[in-house]
Design an enzyme around this catalytic site. Structure first.
Site, PDB file in Angstrom:
ATOM      1  N   GLY A 170       0.833  -1.205   0.000  1.00 37.73           N
ATOM      2  CA  GLY A 170       0.000   0.000   0.000  1.00 37.73           C
ATOM      3  C   GLY A 170       0.864   1.249   0.000  1.00 37.73           C
ATOM      4  N   THR A 172       5.747   2.273   6.391  1.00 35.73           N
ATOM      5  CA  THR A 172       4.442   1.779   6.855  1.00 35.73           C
ATOM      6  C   THR A 172       3.733   2.918   7.554  1.00 35.73           C
ATOM      7  OG1 THR A 172       5.021   1.112   9.115  1.00 35.73           O
ATOM      8  CG2 THR A 172       5.343  -0.549   7.393  1.00 35.73           C
ATOM      9  N   VAL A 173       2.442   3.011   7.356  1.00 35.11           N
ATOM     10  CA  VAL A 173       1.681   4.016   8.096  1.00 35.11           C
ATOM     11  C   VAL A 173       1.537   3.597   9.554  1.00 35.11           C
ATOM     12  CG1 VAL A 173       0.387   4.908   6.128  1.00 35.11           C
ATOM     13  CG2 VAL A 173      -0.533   2.964   7.403  1.00 35.11           C
ATOM     14  N   ASP A 174       1.581   2.285   9.796  1.00 36.24           N
ATOM     15  CA  ASP A 174       1.363   1.765  11.148  1.00 36.24           C
ATOM     16  C   ASP A 174       2.527   2.032  12.089  1.00 36.24           C
ATOM     17  OD1 ASP A 174      -0.903   0.681  10.094  1.00 36.24           O
ATOM     18  OD2 ASP A 174      -0.086  -1.333   9.875  1.00 36.24           O
ATOM     19  N   MET A 231      -6.452   2.741  11.138  1.00 40.84           N
ATOM     20  CA  MET A 231      -5.623   1.596  10.783  1.00 40.84           C
ATOM     21  C   MET A 231      -4.673   1.248  11.933  1.00 40.84           C
ATOM     22  SD  MET A 231      -4.831   2.389   6.784  1.00 40.84           S
ATOM     23  CE  MET A 231      -4.113   0.802   6.391  1.00 40.84           C
ATOM     24  N   GLU A 279      -8.348  -0.735  14.057  1.00 39.95           N
ATOM     25  CA  GLU A 279      -8.897  -1.882  13.316  1.00 39.95           C
ATOM     26  C   GLU A 279      -8.469  -3.201  13.943  1.00 39.95           C
ATOM     27  OE1 GLU A 279      -7.252  -2.519   9.406  1.00 39.95           O
ATOM     28  OE2 GLU A 279      -5.247  -1.908  10.008  1.00 39.95           O
TER      29      GLU A 279
END
Lengths: 365, 365
Positions: free
Chosen positions: B89, B218-220, B266, B321
């Site tokens: 992503g 990563t956005v996480d 997320m 999430e």
């Protein structure tokens, strides 16, 4: 000056740079709304009268100790107050409308003495919780243009008909009379426009004629006569930009991953916001827009998405929350159910995405 | 120069102001990925060799017609190419990482001759679809910093183990050898780091040792060792600002309408994004954060929301999430899995909102 009015600064989180970050706050003895007795609301008698309530007070307030001619005094006596309230869901620019009302009133000081804002919308008029905007500096009022949410508080509260709740209208007039309100500005959507109309009519029948002015506000852009509602532009831009960014994301990884991006937007009966999502087409994004004004044709939709994905490798779907079948049922109504047996929330997008997954096997987001 | 490489401008929609809006586009004969025969992919033999593939070509390309000393020539011969690809992503800043790689390579021209980007990630290496970044101006590369999505295309494609698909690794090495690639930059998350490691190991066992470098994304913000992943900052800001704006909206109309605002974010196993949503507390918003790291306690959650609404009149809930029960079940499990076999999530917010409605009867958004 009404002793129970509160400062705007109880509400505004973000004054613009350079604006004062506090002004005198006046204590509010009771912040409770309408007290209720046997189902019908009871109101306190307005204990606070405007300084401009009596001819003597008007003269004292406007002329001070200075002598002046009778004609000037007469001119100033004519100045009365305005009331402004916010109603329903707030938009990104509802406070800009408030700014417009207050700044325009200030630009006409010879006609309008002061603007009182209702705390939490029309509720503030019923409970006599008024915010005295006259206490605020020009910078503080200008800061409303970039203040988020509803700076004075909003409400979802529908006035009943005069027959059903005469007491409520009488109360409104009672408070307006106490604060010498001659103009009633109500900032909201279709229901608020209706309330405005009722107040205008009933104020006449109750012997205190008010000039009621509706200040338009809806993100849906669905008000009659109004070409472009304040609030719609911000939402249209947000939806168009978000749809475009997400479409670019999907396009850049469609070869091995997500092929269909589904975006649900507001607009129960009006497709303006959905149309804004369709602006992505100007940037070459293949898009299907599902309008509330056009009956949903399942087979046609599936075929169209399939054709776009086969041709472009991906596509974007913008679905209005009000999208419905030929028989009038909203797509969202036949939603899935959660662990507790409740219809799951989120509406039209999961249904549309489900169709894509079920019939086309494309991965979606 | 490889005849089958494509220009970045096939992909980039928004060059920064002042950047050229087109460069020479080289036609790609076939844009199809790997052709498949009896289930196992077949690849074309690399028909295009880099100009730098033979000593003669190197001399011709780097020295032109000018005579020069042998030592200079020898130094230039040592220059080899780098390969860069985007994976998974895309984030708001993945192209900024690409810019970093390319600009740094350009700053070390004595060591790195050119950077080839894989079209659609590692797929571009397998199918020999390479984007020749050397054709782009400095302004075009700089424009990557503000280019949305994945400028070269990304993919979700997991390389199998050497035992399971030796052919794929051999193909990678074949292409890298044809284009004289000495550095393999792979821009992605945990799985991509793993791929990087595999490629590094296997290139040695296949007799063409590569320097494999993982570029974190990563956005996480969940990569080991990496303190702050590029991508996380943008998402943290977006979530914090969105949560704050929506909380202000709810606050300004909580008296008669929505009292609980639920935002799902997320973060499957890492609560960094959820924590960013919790920043609203700095602005006085009462908030409950549901982390993936902390087991969901239904009764405690309901009691907390009720207490906040009773005290403040409203509250905000930020739910990750990856929020799950004590037995490990996600609140939101949908049943679908992604290319890497991970459970696809989405739908924790409706569950949480359902609890608020069922037990507290508060209106939510």
């Amino acid at each position: 000056m009404p002793s129970r009015s509160t400062s705007r600064w109880d509400w505004v989180p973000f004054p613009e740079p350079g604006a004062p970050n506090s002004t005198m706050r006046m204590s509010v003895k009771s912040r409770e709304p309408v007290s209720s007795h046997k189902g019908s609301p009871r109101y306190r008698r307005p204990r606070v009268r405007s300084n401009l309530g009596s001819p003597y007070a008007i003269l004292r307030a406007t002329l001070g100790g200075k002598p002046c001619g009778a004609s000037t005094a007469m001119k100033k006596i004519a100045r009365r107050n305005a009331f402004y309230a916010q109603s329903g869901g707030v938009t990104a620019v509802i406070n800009a409308s408030a700014c417009g009302v207050i700044e325009t009133a200030r630009a006409h000081k010879s006609a309008i003495a002061n603007v009182y804002a209702g705390r939490d919308g029309i509720i503030g008029a019923l409970t006599e919780e008024l915010i005295d905007t006259g206490k605020e500096s020009a910078a503080a009022i200008r800061a409303l243009r970039s203040t988020p949410a509803g700076a004075f508080g909003s409400c979802r509260y529908k006035l009943k008909s005069l027959e059903k709740n005469r007491r409520e209208y009488e109360r409104l007039i009672e408070v307006f009379r106490a604060h010498d309100i001659a103009w009633f500005f109500y900032n909201g959507g279709g229901d608020s426009a209706d309330t405005c109309f009722k107040v205008s009519q009933l104020s006449q029948s109750l012997g205190y004629p008010l000039q009621a002015i509706h200040v338009p506000k809806t993100v849906d852009n669905d008000l009659p006569i109004t070409d472009c509602c304040p609030g719609f532009g911000s939402v249209a831009k947000y939806v168009a930009v978000s749809a475009l960014e997400a479409s670019f994301d999907v396009r850049s990884m469609a070869r091995t991953s997500t092929k269909v991006f589904v975006l649900e937007v507001m607009g129960r009966h009006a497709g303006w916001i959905a149309a804004a999502g369709g602006l992505v087409e100007d940037h070459g994004i293949p898009v299907v827009i599902l309008f509330p004004e056009i009956e949903f044709d399942r087979e046609r939709f599936i075929a169209k998405v399939d054709a776009l994905v086969k041709h472009h490798g991906y596509c974007t779907v913008v679905v209005s929350e009000g999208c419905h079948y030929a028989d009038g049922r909203f797509l969202a109504e036949q939603g899935t159910r959660d662990a507790f047996g409740h219809a799951q929330l989120g509406g039209a997008a999961p249904i549309v995405a489900g169709l894509v997954r079920q019939h086309l096997k494309y991965k979606f987001h």
